[in-house]
Design an enzyme around this catalytic site. Sequence first.
Site, PDB file in Angstrom:
ATOM      1  N   TYR A 106     -12.067  -2.934  -2.413  1.00 21.28           N
ATOM      2  CA  TYR A 106     -12.531  -3.152  -1.030  1.00 21.28           C
ATOM      3  C   TYR A 106     -14.058  -3.263  -0.944  1.00 21.28           C
ATOM      4  O   TYR A 106     -14.623  -2.981   0.108  1.00 21.28           O
ATOM      5  CB  TYR A 106     -12.031  -2.025  -0.129  1.00 21.28           C
ATOM      6  N   GLU A 108      -9.369 -10.660  -7.274  1.00 22.11           N
ATOM      7  CA  GLU A 108      -8.430  -9.535  -7.149  1.00 22.11           C
ATOM      8  C   GLU A 108      -7.371  -9.556  -8.252  1.00 22.11           C
ATOM      9  O   GLU A 108      -7.006  -8.512  -8.787  1.00 22.11           O
ATOM     10  CB  GLU A 108      -7.788  -9.557  -5.750  1.00 22.11           C
ATOM     11  N   HIS A 165      -1.506  -5.582   1.562  1.00 22.85           N
ATOM     12  CA  HIS A 165      -2.766  -6.301   1.368  1.00 22.85           C
ATOM     13  C   HIS A 165      -2.454  -7.697   0.823  1.00 22.85           C
ATOM     14  O   HIS A 165      -1.545  -7.861   0.015  1.00 22.85           O
ATOM     15  CB  HIS A 165      -3.657  -5.571   0.358  1.00 22.85           C
ATOM     16  N   ASN A 214      -1.275  -0.368   7.659  1.00 18.94           N
ATOM     17  CA  ASN A 214      -0.679  -1.700   7.879  1.00 18.94           C
ATOM     18  C   ASN A 214       0.064  -2.233   6.657  1.00 18.94           C
ATOM     19  O   ASN A 214       0.313  -3.424   6.527  1.00 18.94           O
ATOM     20  CB  ASN A 214      -1.719  -2.687   8.412  1.00 18.94           C
ATOM     21  N   LYS A 244       0.836  -1.201   0.000  1.00 16.56           N
ATOM     22  CA  LYS A 244       0.000   0.000   0.000  1.00 16.56           C
ATOM     23  C   LYS A 244       0.877   1.259   0.000  1.00 16.56           C
ATOM     24  O   LYS A 244       2.101   1.174   0.225  1.00 16.56           O
ATOM     25  CB  LYS A 244      -0.908  -0.041   1.229  1.00 16.56           C
TER      26      LYS A 244
HETATM   27  P1  DAT Z   1      -6.908  -7.481   5.809  1.00 17.89           P
HETATM   28  O1  DAT Z   1      -6.204  -6.352   5.124  1.00 17.89           O
HETATM   29  O2  DAT Z   1      -6.047  -8.094   6.886  1.00 17.89           O
HETATM   30  O3  DAT Z   1      -7.461  -8.492   4.865  1.00 17.89           O
HETATM   31  P2  DAT Z   1      -9.627  -6.505   6.142  1.00 17.89           P
HETATM   32  O4  DAT Z   1      -9.933  -7.070   4.821  1.00 17.89           O
HETATM   33  O5  DAT Z   1     -10.548  -6.829   7.286  1.00 17.89           O
HETATM   34  O6  DAT Z   1      -8.141  -6.855   6.626  1.00 17.89           O
HETATM   35  O7  DAT Z   1      -9.583  -4.923   6.033  1.00 17.89           O
HETATM   36  C1  DAT Z   1      -8.990  -4.285   4.926  1.00 17.89           C
HETATM   37  C2  DAT Z   1      -8.206  -3.112   5.412  1.00 17.89           C
HETATM   38  O8  DAT Z   1      -9.085  -2.184   6.025  1.00 17.89           O
HETATM   39  C3  DAT Z   1      -7.163  -3.408   6.477  1.00 17.89           C
HETATM   40  O9  DAT Z   1      -5.958  -3.891   5.939  1.00 17.89           O
HETATM   41  C4  DAT Z   1      -7.004  -2.107   7.145  1.00 17.89           C
HETATM   42  C5  DAT Z   1      -8.401  -1.520   7.078  1.00 17.89           C
HETATM   43  N1  DAT Z   1      -9.123  -1.760   8.330  1.00 17.89           N
HETATM   44  C6  DAT Z   1      -9.614  -2.947   8.772  1.00 17.89           C
HETATM   45  N2  DAT Z   1     -10.216  -2.808   9.952  1.00 17.89           N
HETATM   46  C7  DAT Z   1     -10.097  -1.484  10.264  1.00 17.89           C
HETATM   47  C8  DAT Z   1     -10.498  -0.688  11.379  1.00 17.89           C
HETATM   48  N3  DAT Z   1     -11.155  -1.230  12.409  1.00 17.89           N
HETATM   49  N4  DAT Z   1     -10.187   0.610  11.358  1.00 17.89           N
HETATM   50  C9  DAT Z   1      -9.533   1.147  10.337  1.00 17.89           C
HETATM   51  N5  DAT Z   1      -9.120   0.486   9.257  1.00 17.89           N
HETATM   52  C10 DAT Z   1      -9.392  -0.819   9.230  1.00 17.89           C
HETATM   53 MG    MG Z   2      -9.021  -8.396   3.489  1.00 17.58          MG
END
Ligand code: DAT
Ligand code: MG
Length: 240
Positions: free
Chosen positions: A138, A215, A204, A201, A98
């Site tokens: 997303y 994807e 992805h 973080n 990212k």
């Molecule tokens: P991942 O990236 O581990 O697959 P995800 O699909 O649940 O996690 O979420 C996508 C992204 O959204 C994640 O990398 C960071 C952001 N995100 C997830 N939960 C969040 C939260 N509670 N607050 C802010 N950003 C969040």
């Molecule tokens: Mg995810």
Amino acid sequence: MSSQICRSAARAVRSLLTASRSSNAVLAEGRAVTTAAAAAVALRGRAPFIASFYERAECGNASRGWISGALALPVAVYMLQEQEAHAAEMERTFIAIKPDGVQRGLIAEIVSRFERKGFKLVGIKVVVPSKDFAQKHYHDLKDRPFFSGLCDFLSSGPVVAMVWEGEGVIKYGRKLIGATDPQKSEPGTIRGDLAVVVGRNIIHGSDGPETAKDEIKLWFKPEELVSYISNAEKWIYGVN
Ligand code: DAT
Ligand code: MG
């Protein structure tokens, strides 16, 4: 076992002959030319490793070489079959660094963790996604309160989009990445070692086979992905 090998070899010979026909190089009047050189021509592009095996068999002195031209065909078709079976087990996953990972100079670090594990990079590009594209990526999070901010962030700068290939790469890729919230990611994982908060973080990774397929299709055209046999594969994979 030997009849299995024979069946495999027969199937491989058929596919070899099909390849020969389409390359238009080694069939004359329906008669298969079975020299090592012909096989090398037929296999080049489909299975470069085996093609080079044939070239070695053909170019070396057969009596001094490690395999004679006559033996080379059945052995190589068997190897081709093995490789095709192995290729079928291979998975692909979509991984993206990212904008925060790119800006923090972590591209090489992240690529190297996947590469050192033994996974194979089959597609990579640097893109700045539009907000609309980020929303597509997303889409499953569209009802979450952080959705808009997340899409703004993903489209805020360059992203390194990649496709990695390997046995179990989808699930194990997630292990390399670590938990979504870096506060909960284990040390040793990418997020555990290199990130602090969930909103930044750095990476992805597809979370399952269906997501991976979708994807990869969203981010890459088929011609942007490269199928190849890496020299390391014979050392990374094996059954004793
Ligand atoms: P991942 O990236 O581990 O697959 P995800 O699909 O649940 O996690 O979420 C996508 C992204 O959204 C994640 O990398 C960071 C952001 N995100 C997830 N939960 C969040 C939260 N509670 N607050 C802010 N950003 C969040
Ligand atoms: Mg995810």
